[in-house]
Enzyme design. Structure first.
Site, PDB file in Angstrom:
ATOM      1  N   GLU A  40       0.846  -1.188   0.000  1.00 40.74           N
ATOM      2  CA  GLU A  40       0.000   0.000   0.000  1.00 40.74           C
ATOM      3  C   GLU A  40       0.886   1.244   0.000  1.00 40.74           C
ATOM      4  OE1 GLU A  40      -3.875   1.583   2.508  1.00 40.74           O
ATOM      5  OE2 GLU A  40      -2.276   0.579   3.617  1.00 40.74           O
ATOM      6  N   LYS A 113     -10.222   0.256  -1.907  1.00 41.92           N
ATOM      7  CA  LYS A 113     -10.267  -0.100  -0.490  1.00 41.92           C
ATOM      8  C   LYS A 113     -11.626   0.254   0.121  1.00 41.92           C
ATOM      9  CE  LYS A 113      -7.514   0.639   3.744  1.00 41.92           C
ATOM     10  NZ  LYS A 113      -6.338   1.388   4.281  1.00 41.92           N
ATOM     11  N   CYS A 153      -4.846  -3.583   3.473  1.00 42.78           N
ATOM     12  CA  CYS A 153      -4.507  -3.139   4.831  1.00 42.78           C
ATOM     13  C   CYS A 153      -5.645  -3.340   5.839  1.00 42.78           C
ATOM     14  CB  CYS A 153      -4.040  -1.680   4.775  1.00 42.78           C
ATOM     15  SG  CYS A 153      -3.057  -1.151   6.208  1.00 42.78           S
TER      16      CYS A 153
END
Length: 266
Positions: A40, A113, A153
């Site tokens: 990321e 995301k 993440c």
């Protein structure tokens, strides 16, 4: 298939970060890797959250996306480009997008995301929603007979996303990340292995790992995990190519011996 998690310690300078990615991708290709994933924010670890807005690209075109496509063609690699900021419909917001390219340099997937990180322990404070606009759709793609599910993440804390990606089942789950040192030390390994075990998948987790120029410290520990939860390769901090063989026979043996996916009721 040999797969690799590329670990970086990104800076506020995009050009330097791309040079690092280029070097690591070349190293991975030289090791016989077929699929490589960057972490990321491999392209920018800014001094302020708003720095992402200045380098945000249009969907499908821009210097960072062009770089990743060119690297895929040059090395004949499947590349998962960590994340990069892609312009959102909402003014002053970007999507934190994880995109994948095939060895011809064609983009084959984009995942935005879904879960946006927020944390405040009185000393460290983060709120991604200040700049990011959340995605809403799970994404998986096919590569050389493998079904590959994308996540980013903070998504790691939400097992329902991975269950959605298991319809039909994935063979590999990819988790590019920039976990903080605080949260990573507590939960990174635990959550990664849980996602591997409960979904009986390989997990590829490329992370930011070290102390950044903006003062932030990330946990690192990029790794490859097999469907039994065994860590096949790991690097604690610093730039690295973390590579291992992902053997279909291992996936098949685990699912045959313990058919948990077939036993699901909810």
């Amino acid at each position: 298939m040999k797969i690799a998690a590329l670990q970086t310690v990104a800076t506020p300078d995009v050009a330097r970060n791309l040079a690092t990615a280029e070097r690591l991708l070349a190293d991975a290709a030289a090791q016989g890797v077929r699929l490589a994933a960057l972490p990321e924010y491999f392209c920018l670890m800014g001094r302020r959250d708003e720095d992402k807005l200045a380098i945000a690209e249009d969907d499908g075109a821009g210097p960072i996306q062009d770089f990743l496509a060119a690297q895929a063609r040059r090395h004949g690699l499947w590349i998962i480009g960590g994340t990069l900021p892609i312009k959102a419909a909402t003014p002053g917001r970007v999507r934190n997008a994880c995109c994948a390219w095939n060895p011809l340099g064609e983009r084959v997937a984009r995942y935005d995301k879904i879960h946006l990180f927020a944390f405040d322990n009185g000393g460290e404070r983060y709120d991604e929603a200040r700049v990011l606009e959340a995605g809403d759709t799970p994404v998986a793609f096919e590569a050389e007979g493998w079904r590959i599910g994308l996540s980013v993440c903070y998504d790691l804390r939400f097992p329902e996303l991975y269950r959605a990606l298991m319809q039909p089942p994935c063979d590999l789950l990819v988790v590019p990340a920039a976990f903080t040192h605080t949260t990573g030390q507590a939960h990174w390994d635990l959550l990664l292995r849980a996602r591997a075990v409960e979904n009986q998948c390989f997990v590829l987790a490329p992370a930011q790992g070290g102390r950044h120029e903006n003062g932030r410290r990330t946990w690192g520990h990029s790794q490859v995990i097999d469907p039994w939860g065994q860590v096949l390769a790991c690097q604690d901090e610093g730039e690295a190519v973390v590579a291992a063989e992902a053997e279909p026979a291992v996936r098949d043996r685990v699912r045959q011996q313990l058919p948990a996916l077939a036993h699901r009721r909810l």
